[in-house]
Design a protein around this motif. Structure first.
Motif, PDB file in Angstrom:
ATOM      1  N   ALA A   1       4.177  60.687  43.332  1.00  0.00           N
ATOM      2  CA  ALA A   1       5.224  60.543  44.351  1.00  0.00           C
ATOM      3  C   ALA A   1       5.862  61.881  44.722  1.00  0.00           C
ATOM      4  CB  ALA A   1       6.300  59.562  43.874  1.00  0.00           C
ATOM      5  N   ASP A   2       5.691  62.896  43.869  1.00  0.00           N
ATOM      6  CA  ASP A   2       6.167  64.240  44.202  1.00  0.00           C
ATOM      7  C   ASP A   2       5.114  65.055  44.948  1.00  0.00           C
ATOM      8  OD1 ASP A   2       8.728  63.972  42.926  1.00  0.00           O
ATOM      9  OD2 ASP A   2       7.729  64.215  40.996  1.00  0.00           O
ATOM     10  N   GLY A   3       3.931  64.462  45.132  1.00  0.00           N
ATOM     11  CA  GLY A   3       2.873  65.149  45.867  1.00  0.00           C
ATOM     12  C   GLY A   3       2.003  66.071  45.036  1.00  0.00           C
TER      13      GLY A   3
ATOM     14  N   ASP B   1       3.008  55.620  37.294  1.00  0.00           N
ATOM     15  CA  ASP B   1       4.045  54.580  37.283  1.00  0.00           C
ATOM     16  C   ASP B   1       4.376  54.274  38.738  1.00  0.00           C
ATOM     17  OD1 ASP B   1       6.227  52.981  37.178  1.00  0.00           O
ATOM     18  OD2 ASP B   1       7.490  54.378  36.053  1.00  0.00           O
ATOM     19  N   LEU B   2       3.810  53.181  39.240  1.00  0.00           N
ATOM     20  CA  LEU B   2       3.941  52.908  40.678  1.00  0.00           C
ATOM     21  C   LEU B   2       5.375  52.555  41.073  1.00  0.00           C
ATOM     22  CD1 LEU B   2       0.611  51.005  41.446  1.00  0.00           C
ATOM     23  CD2 LEU B   2       1.119  53.443  41.600  1.00  0.00           C
ATOM     24  N   THR B   3       6.200  52.198  40.093  1.00  0.00           N
ATOM     25  CA  THR B   3       7.591  51.868  40.453  1.00  0.00           C
ATOM     26  C   THR B   3       8.363  53.112  40.913  1.00  0.00           C
ATOM     27  OG1 THR B   3       8.459  52.161  38.213  1.00  0.00           O
ATOM     28  CG2 THR B   3       7.635  49.963  38.796  1.00  0.00           C
TER      29      THR B   3
ATOM     30  N   GLU C   1       3.721  51.110  47.417  1.00  0.00           N
ATOM     31  CA  GLU C   1       3.933  51.878  46.177  1.00  0.00           C
ATOM     32  C   GLU C   1       2.746  52.779  45.862  1.00  0.00           C
ATOM     33  OE1 GLU C   1       6.730  48.331  44.333  1.00  0.00           O
ATOM     34  OE2 GLU C   1       4.665  48.543  43.626  1.00  0.00           O
ATOM     35  N   LEU C   2       1.645  52.566  46.562  1.00  0.00           N
ATOM     36  CA  LEU C   2       0.451  53.402  46.419  1.00  0.00           C
ATOM     37  C   LEU C   2      -0.330  53.263  47.722  1.00  0.00           C
ATOM     38  CD1 LEU C   2      -1.605  55.072  44.658  1.00  0.00           C
ATOM     39  CD2 LEU C   2      -2.627  52.857  44.032  1.00  0.00           C
ATOM     40  N   LEU C   3      -0.784  54.385  48.253  1.00  0.00           N
ATOM     41  CA  LEU C   3      -1.643  54.371  49.442  1.00  0.00           C
ATOM     42  C   LEU C   3      -3.042  54.768  49.004  1.00  0.00           C
ATOM     43  CD1 LEU C   3      -2.289  54.370  52.494  1.00  0.00           C
ATOM     44  CD2 LEU C   3      -1.326  56.686  52.607  1.00  0.00           C
ATOM     45  N   CYS C   4      -4.017  53.913  49.284  1.00  0.00           N
ATOM     46  CA  CYS C   4      -5.412  54.199  48.940  1.00  0.00           C
ATOM     47  C   CYS C   4      -6.185  54.533  50.214  1.00  0.00           C
ATOM     48  CB  CYS C   4      -6.047  53.000  48.256  1.00  0.00           C
ATOM     49  SG  CYS C   4      -5.302  52.620  46.660  1.00  0.00           S
ATOM     50  N   ALA C   5      -6.920  55.625  50.171  1.00  0.00           N
ATOM     51  CA  ALA C   5      -7.609  56.086  51.377  1.00  0.00           C
ATOM     52  C   ALA C   5      -9.050  56.457  51.079  1.00  0.00           C
ATOM     53  CB  ALA C   5      -6.877  57.276  51.988  1.00  0.00           C
ATOM     54  N   PRO C   6      -9.991  55.612  51.487  1.00  0.00           N
ATOM     55  CA  PRO C   6     -11.392  56.034  51.524  1.00  0.00           C
ATOM     56  C   PRO C   6     -11.572  57.118  52.592  1.00  0.00           C
ATOM     57  CG  PRO C   6     -11.186  53.621  51.597  1.00  0.00           C
ATOM     58  CD  PRO C   6      -9.816  54.202  51.852  1.00  0.00           C
ATOM     59  N   VAL C   7     -12.273  58.186  52.246  1.00  0.00           N
ATOM     60  CA  VAL C   7     -12.492  59.261  53.219  1.00  0.00           C
ATOM     61  C   VAL C   7     -13.925  59.779  53.121  1.00  0.00           C
ATOM     62  CG1 VAL C   7     -10.068  59.963  52.935  1.00  0.00           C
ATOM     63  CG2 VAL C   7     -11.868  61.317  51.822  1.00  0.00           C
ATOM     64  N   ASN C   8     -14.341  60.448  54.187  1.00  0.00           N
ATOM     65  CA  ASN C   8     -15.479  61.361  54.212  1.00  0.00           C
ATOM     66  C   ASN C   8     -14.951  62.638  54.841  1.00  0.00           C
ATOM     67  OD1 ASN C   8     -17.348  59.481  53.244  1.00  0.00           O
ATOM     68  ND2 ASN C   8     -18.211  59.019  55.249  1.00  0.00           N
ATOM     69  N   TRP C   9     -14.590  63.596  54.006  1.00  0.00           N
ATOM     70  CA  TRP C   9     -13.986  64.825  54.524  1.00  0.00           C
ATOM     71  C   TRP C   9     -15.066  65.882  54.746  1.00  0.00           C
ATOM     72  CZ3 TRP C   9      -9.443  65.100  50.462  1.00  0.00           C
ATOM     73  CH2 TRP C   9      -8.333  64.407  50.953  1.00  0.00           C
TER      74      TRP C   9
ATOM     75  N   VAL D   1       6.943  63.685  51.505  1.00  0.00           N
ATOM     76  CA  VAL D   1       7.984  63.297  52.459  1.00  0.00           C
ATOM     77  C   VAL D   1       8.242  61.796  52.438  1.00  0.00           C
ATOM     78  CG1 VAL D   1       7.556  65.285  53.953  1.00  0.00           C
ATOM     79  CG2 VAL D   1       6.493  63.081  54.512  1.00  0.00           C
ATOM     80  N   ASN D   2       7.428  61.053  51.694  1.00  0.00           N
ATOM     81  CA  ASN D   2       7.644  59.611  51.555  1.00  0.00           C
ATOM     82  C   ASN D   2       7.882  59.182  50.113  1.00  0.00           C
ATOM     83  OD1 ASN D   2       7.184  58.397  54.303  1.00  0.00           O
ATOM     84  ND2 ASN D   2       5.307  59.600  54.110  1.00  0.00           N
ATOM     85  N   ARG D   3       7.763  60.117  49.183  1.00  0.00           N
ATOM     86  CA  ARG D   3       7.757  59.755  47.753  1.00  0.00           C
ATOM     87  C   ARG D   3       6.807  58.564  47.519  1.00  0.00           C
ATOM     88  NH1 ARG D   3       9.985  62.133  44.389  1.00  0.00           N
ATOM     89  NH2 ARG D   3      10.156  60.369  42.975  1.00  0.00           N
TER      90      ARG D   3
END
Lengths: 269, 269
Positions: free
Chosen positions: A225-227, A244-246, A166-174, A197-199
């Protein structure tokens, strides 16, 4: 709607100063929690720094998962009752270094993810992970984890999305690349598309400040979720979003379409 | 650098007026060729219109591939010596209707692609295709074809990219959705990301004007191998871009990375 406040923290770091970097990371978690965050994301390699001179330095700045950094983060997650996702230079049980991210909550260490797609000189220091991104049931929802360059592979983002994240968390160094005037960083464009593409909402914590001549996008962002980017600055290095993660459970696009059910995986091989 | 001029044409159409729509499509090809284009892309269902009342109307507005529309396009491609990609309501040999796109050049019909991912009411009228996007060797480079909603599936874009496409041409009809102020259409964001993660230029021709109450993005765009929009308006409904298609052959990102070689497909199943 039950909103979950998500914080992404932009940290400056000094390579070779782990104690100071660890203290800064703990201060960031405390600021985020005081601002009402229930989920806090810190950057990739949040304490070791990133631009290692050589493999010996990378190893000297690594820690096992029961080392001081993850131990302190676990205490902070419990103290503030937050889900904490952060990147660490892991010295694994097999002796190899991994560019890892941990997910911790009030109960302790819930998951470890090892970056599967390595960027540039990381290939000199780290062994790639071979396991898909974990999807962890937490008090606020099902949260997945991956690290930086992993996001550039839409096939990889699909895996936790299809597994019900329902949520993707990404640590990054861009690292910063040139881009046309007026354009968003390409990394953010790709995060937006992955979400769309995944909502699936995605929360990215990037670092800031030059390190040994490398500069960074500083691209902390939360997309819904709409990006669309929905995070707002809320103090030094702190960005907040109420999600709203749902909403991520509903993959429908109108009455006849569904971003996942419309896939035709039998044709993708 | 040898630049190839690519034209994407935004056509207004009236459903149920195929002769007028066909004439407009031919006029667009001529304008594009006169402007120096070597590749010309027209929208999805460029002659039949899109918003069919029912299956009977969709069938009445369909044509076989040797019907007047594709025949006229083949003549135009030969006359102007262009590669022409355009969408057509195909009545296939098996009697089923397909939402197809053809690729024609001076030698005639080179490839037919049948849309594999159907959007909304298309599911009432069309049978989905089961074959991957074709990649066609032309005088200007290796050109792939897909249609509209196909672009929303990064796995689908990967296939022609991995097969060596140097340009992906996509006829579309993008219905308009609300978006935050100042944001690009989400469809364009997703096209940018598809280009970036494959280092593959993409040329999209969208329609314009309302049709039976449906409005459209009008999102004609060409993005380069870095995913940045590079097309410019060049007259009514005409957008041009000059692309070095050989750039798509180089998938490297710096000295140690490659957008295709860094994939780990054994982990994606």
């Amino acid at each position: 709607m039950t909103a979950t406040r998500v914080a992404v923290c932009r940290l400056a770091r000094v390579v070779g100063e782990p104690a100071a970097n660890r203290a800064a990371s703990l201060a960031a978690v405390e600021r985020a929690a005081r601002a009402g965050a229930r989920v806090v994301v810190l950057p990739e390699l949040a304490v070791s720094g990133y631009v290692f001179t050589d493999a010996a330095e990378a190893r000297a700045l690594s820690e096992p998962l029961d080392g001081p950094t993850v131990t302190a983060w676990a205490e902070a997650a419990a103290r503030h009752d937050v889900v904490l996702v952060a990147g660490t230079n892991e010295r694994a049980a097999d002796g190899a270094l991994r560019n890892s991210a941990v997910l911790l909550d009030a109960s302790g260490l819930r998951a470890v993810y090892r970056k599967a797609h390595l960027w540039d000189r990381e290939k000199l220091f780290f062994a790639p992970g071979d396991a898909p991104p974990p999807v962890v049931d937490t008090a606020v929802g099902r949260i997945a984890v991956m690290v930086c360059y992993d996001l550039e592979f839409p096939e990889w983002v699909r895996l936790p999305a299809l597994a019900g994240a329902e949520l993707l968390c990404a640590p990054v160094n861009w690292p910063a690349f040139p881009r046309p005037e007026g354009e968003r960083p390409g990394e953010v464009v790709r995060v937006q598309a992955n979400a769309m593409v995944n909502r699936l909402p995605i929360a990215v914590a990037d670092r800031e400040g030059p390190e040994r001549g490398v500069d960074w996008v500083g691209g902390c962002v939360v997309v819904d979720a709409d990006g669309w980017p929905v995070s707002r600055p809320a103090g030094p290095g702190l960005f907040l979003a109420d999600l709203d993660l749902t909403t991520a459970r509903d993959k429908a696009l109108g009455p006849r379409n569904d971003v996942h059910a419309d896939r035709r995986p039998e044709l993708y091989a």
